[in-house]
Design an enzyme around this catalytic site. Structure first.
Site, PDB file in Angstrom:
ATOM      1  N   ASN A 211      -2.618  -4.520   4.023  1.00 49.93           N
ATOM      2  CA  ASN A 211      -1.274  -5.057   3.815  1.00 49.93           C
ATOM      3  C   ASN A 211      -1.143  -5.436   2.340  1.00 49.93           C
ATOM      4  O   ASN A 211      -2.085  -5.293   1.563  1.00 49.93           O
ATOM      5  CB  ASN A 211      -1.057  -6.269   4.740  1.00 49.93           C
ATOM      6  CG  ASN A 211       0.396  -6.712   4.779  1.00 49.93           C
ATOM      7  OD1 ASN A 211       1.299  -5.893   4.950  1.00 49.93           O
ATOM      8  ND2 ASN A 211       0.637  -7.991   4.602  1.00 49.93           N
TER       9      ASN A 211
ATOM     10  N   ARG B 244      11.610   0.127   1.179  1.00 52.60           N
ATOM     11  CA  ARG B 244      10.222  -0.322   1.230  1.00 52.60           C
ATOM     12  C   ARG B 244       9.936  -1.032   2.557  1.00 52.60           C
ATOM     13  O   ARG B 244      10.846  -1.267   3.349  1.00 52.60           O
ATOM     14  CB  ARG B 244       9.889  -1.224   0.033  1.00 52.60           C
ATOM     15  CG  ARG B 244      10.929  -2.305  -0.263  1.00 52.60           C
ATOM     16  CD  ARG B 244      10.330  -3.508  -0.886  1.00 52.60           C
ATOM     17  NE  ARG B 244       9.348  -4.098  -0.019  1.00 52.60           N
ATOM     18  CZ  ARG B 244       9.636  -4.832   1.045  1.00 52.60           C
ATOM     19  NH1 ARG B 244      10.893  -5.096   1.364  1.00 52.60           N
ATOM     20  NH2 ARG B 244       8.675  -5.321   1.804  1.00 52.60           N
ATOM     21  N   GLY B 245       8.643  -1.371   2.743  1.00 53.25           N
ATOM     22  CA  GLY B 245       8.208  -1.933   4.026  1.00 53.25           C
ATOM     23  C   GLY B 245       7.839  -0.759   4.919  1.00 53.25           C
ATOM     24  O   GLY B 245       8.612   0.199   5.053  1.00 53.25           O
ATOM     25  N   ALA B 246       6.650  -0.841   5.523  1.00 53.37           N
ATOM     26  CA  ALA B 246       6.103   0.342   6.204  1.00 53.37           C
ATOM     27  C   ALA B 246       6.972   0.863   7.351  1.00 53.37           C
ATOM     28  O   ALA B 246       7.116   2.077   7.524  1.00 53.37           O
ATOM     29  CB  ALA B 246       4.698   0.018   6.705  1.00 53.37           C
TER      30      ALA B 246
ATOM     31  N   CYS C  35       4.556 -11.544   1.488  1.00 54.97           N
ATOM     32  CA  CYS C  35       5.342 -10.326   1.278  1.00 54.97           C
ATOM     33  C   CYS C  35       6.607 -10.359   2.134  1.00 54.97           C
ATOM     34  O   CYS C  35       7.152 -11.447   2.405  1.00 54.97           O
ATOM     35  CB  CYS C  35       4.499  -9.087   1.553  1.00 54.97           C
ATOM     36  SG  CYS C  35       5.253  -7.569   0.917  1.00 54.97           S
TER      37      CYS C  35
ATOM     38  N   ARG D 111       4.300   7.455  -1.058  1.00 54.56           N
ATOM     39  CA  ARG D 111       3.489   6.222  -1.017  1.00 54.56           C
ATOM     40  C   ARG D 111       2.269   6.486  -0.144  1.00 54.56           C
ATOM     41  O   ARG D 111       2.406   6.744   1.047  1.00 54.56           O
ATOM     42  CB  ARG D 111       4.313   5.035  -0.497  1.00 54.56           C
ATOM     43  CG  ARG D 111       5.406   4.652  -1.487  1.00 54.56           C
ATOM     44  CD  ARG D 111       5.880   3.253  -1.327  1.00 54.56           C
ATOM     45  NE  ARG D 111       4.942   2.254  -1.822  1.00 54.56           N
ATOM     46  CZ  ARG D 111       5.143   0.950  -1.678  1.00 54.56           C
ATOM     47  NH1 ARG D 111       6.196   0.504  -1.032  1.00 54.56           N
ATOM     48  NH2 ARG D 111       4.275   0.088  -2.163  1.00 54.56           N
TER      49      ARG D 111
ATOM     50  N   ASP E 117       0.512  -2.393   6.623  1.00 55.79           N
ATOM     51  CA  ASP E 117       0.827  -1.015   6.215  1.00 55.79           C
ATOM     52  C   ASP E 117      -0.049  -0.037   6.960  1.00 55.79           C
ATOM     53  O   ASP E 117       0.330   1.108   7.178  1.00 55.79           O
ATOM     54  CB  ASP E 117       0.653  -0.839   4.705  1.00 55.79           C
ATOM     55  CG  ASP E 117       1.916  -1.265   4.007  1.00 55.79           C
ATOM     56  OD1 ASP E 117       2.125  -2.483   3.882  1.00 55.79           O
ATOM     57  OD2 ASP E 117       2.712  -0.379   3.645  1.00 55.79           O
TER      58      ASP E 117
ATOM     59  N   LYS F 100       1.259   2.156  13.073  1.00 63.73           N
ATOM     60  CA  LYS F 100       0.625   1.666  11.835  1.00 63.73           C
ATOM     61  C   LYS F 100      -0.889   1.870  11.905  1.00 63.73           C
ATOM     62  O   LYS F 100      -1.608   1.593  10.959  1.00 63.73           O
ATOM     63  CB  LYS F 100       0.902   0.174  11.641  1.00 63.73           C
ATOM     64  CG  LYS F 100       2.374  -0.223  11.603  1.00 63.73           C
ATOM     65  CD  LYS F 100       2.935  -0.159  10.234  1.00 63.73           C
ATOM     66  CE  LYS F 100       4.394  -0.532  10.136  1.00 63.73           C
ATOM     67  NZ  LYS F 100       4.704  -1.909  10.419  1.00 63.73           N
TER      68      LYS F 100
HETATM   69  C1  RUB Z   1       5.324  -4.188   2.151  1.00 66.58           C
HETATM   70  C2  RUB Z   1       4.260  -4.829   2.967  1.00 66.58           C
HETATM   71  C3  RUB Z   1       4.621  -5.227   4.364  1.00 66.58           C
HETATM   72  C4  RUB Z   1       4.237  -4.091   5.306  1.00 66.58           C
HETATM   73  C5  RUB Z   1       4.764  -4.316   6.712  1.00 66.58           C
HETATM   74  O1  RUB Z   1       4.828  -3.657   0.952  1.00 66.58           O
HETATM   75  O2  RUB Z   1       3.123  -4.959   2.561  1.00 66.58           O
HETATM   76  O3  RUB Z   1       3.931  -6.373   4.746  1.00 66.58           O
HETATM   77  O4  RUB Z   1       4.753  -2.856   4.834  1.00 66.58           O
HETATM   78  O5  RUB Z   1       6.168  -4.315   6.710  1.00 66.58           O
HETATM   79  P1  RUB Z   1       5.851  -2.959  -0.072  1.00 66.58           P
HETATM   80  P2  RUB Z   1       6.992  -3.961   8.047  1.00 66.58           P
HETATM   81  O6  RUB Z   1       6.873  -3.975  -0.455  1.00 66.58           O
HETATM   82  O7  RUB Z   1       4.978  -2.516  -1.207  1.00 66.58           O
HETATM   83  O8  RUB Z   1       6.455  -1.772   0.673  1.00 66.58           O
HETATM   84  O9  RUB Z   1       6.556  -4.965   9.062  1.00 66.58           O
HETATM   85  O10 RUB Z   1       8.435  -4.120   7.659  1.00 66.58           O
HETATM   86  O11 RUB Z   1       6.638  -2.579   8.425  1.00 66.58           O
END
Ligand code: RUB
Length: 319
Positions: A210, A18-20, A131, A61, A200, A236
């Site tokens: 986000n 997870r995480g974009a 988050c 997703r 995101d 992004k």
């Molecule tokens: C994760 C989330 C993060 C962004 C950015 O949501 O909202 O703030 O994805 O993350 P989830 P990054 O847990 O539903 O995936 O900076 O790591 O891309």
């Protein structure tokens, strides 16, 4: 489709991955795996298989545009090579190389964003985060590594509690972290100098999508005159947007919010579980990208430079 690709897709869907940023790198790697494991010699079949894999990965997703942009990065080059008559080995090489390039650029973006963003943090600052964003935490960790004494408030981030992941990551670095429930944000925001969050997706008008709760936190920060800093790589930015509201907001299983037992007891209750929300550009002070710091209103320029306004006739994964 290769079994490892199916597994990666299912891990993204279930949020084991997870995480974009990580999602983007994972789908790029998945295309490389699929390309390497392709057994045939027919280039048309190869291209069609990679496009099919991309369409399958997109379904995992819907909100994280890094996913689509990572696939776009690889497929645009693959399509060009196919059209110019590349053989199967060359096509496999192109998919592998562009996948590696995407991942390398993503890791480089993390370094640059951490460097540039951390310059905004002063010794003694208090930071609020929501988050678990690798980009936002990159900035916070860099400031700490540079010897700045900082304090972080991390909210829980209901319903999946990514705030606990953030707390662990920061504690492991030796950073002073206080965990609070989401609804206590307005009490503690007054102590903060910055809210630092990830994204995101960023829309053409500078709206930031986000994790759900970001919009409320940013509104509270705006009211308290606390800086809101968004850490987001240029991949992004969503090339299809001219308004943040048009980005599809993923709605997840209601049993992330309520237990099956309580759901049965509360006969007739309706439950909603949007995973993300839209923060308007007025609540954001700056977006830190790997190319520099921009005002949210300049998002359209980033899109124009990268995608030529993104008015695609056809997506590269369409047949
Ligand atoms: C994760 C989330 C993060 C962004 C950015 O949501 O909202 O703030 O994805 O993350 P989830 P990054 O847990 O539903 O995936 O900076 O790591 O891309």
């Amino acid at each position: 489709m290769d079994k490892r690709v199916l597994q990666l897709a299912s891990d993204i869907k279930d949020m084991k991955i997870r995480g974009a940023a990580k999602i983007g790198r994972t789908v790029a790697e998945a295309l490389k795996i699929e390309a390497e494991s392709f057994k045939g010699k027919d280039t048309t079949e190869f291209v069609s298989d990679i496009k099919k894999t991309a369409r399958y990965l997109i379904e995992t997703r819907p909100t994280a545009v890094s996913l689509e942009n990572a696939l776009r990065y690889v497929l645009v080059e693959m399509n060009k090579s196919y059209k110019s008559g590349a053989d199967i080995d060359e096509l496999k090489r192109v998919v592998g190389k562009t996948s590696d390039d995407f991942c390398e650029n993503s890791n480089l973006a993390l370094e640059r964003i951490s460097d540039m963003g951390s310059k905004r943090i002063k010794d003694g600052d208090v930071i609020f985060t929501h988050c678990n964003s690798s980009m936002a935490l990159g900035i916070i960790k860099k400031a700490h590594r540079d010897g700045k004494k900082i304090k972080v408030y991390a909210d829980e981030t209901r319903p999946r509690l990514q705030g606990l992941l953030t707390s662990k990551e920061l504690l492991d670095e030796g950073i002073d972290v206080t965990l609070i429930v989401d609804s206590a944000a307005r009490i503690f925001i007054k102590e903060a100098n910055h809210v630092i969050i990830g994204a995101d997706a960023v829309a053409a008008n500078g709206a930031v999508v986000n994790k759900v709760g970001t919009a409320t936190l940013s509104a509270i920060a705006h009211e308290a005159r606390v800086n809101v800093i968004v850490a987001a790589e240029t991949y992004k930015f969503n090339p299809h947007t001219f308004s943040g509201e048009l980005i599809e907001i993923e709605e997840r299983d209601i049993f992330e919010v309520i237990s099956k037992e309580d759901y049965k007891k509360l006969k007739g209750i309706k439950v909603r579980n949007p995973a993300f929300d839209v923060t308007p550009p007025e609540f954001i002070d700056v977006i830190v990208t790997e190319k520099g710091l921009i005002a949210p209103q300049a998002a359209i320029l980033v899109l124009k430079e990268t995608y030529g306004l993104g008015l695609f006739e056809k997506e590269p994964w369409e047949d």
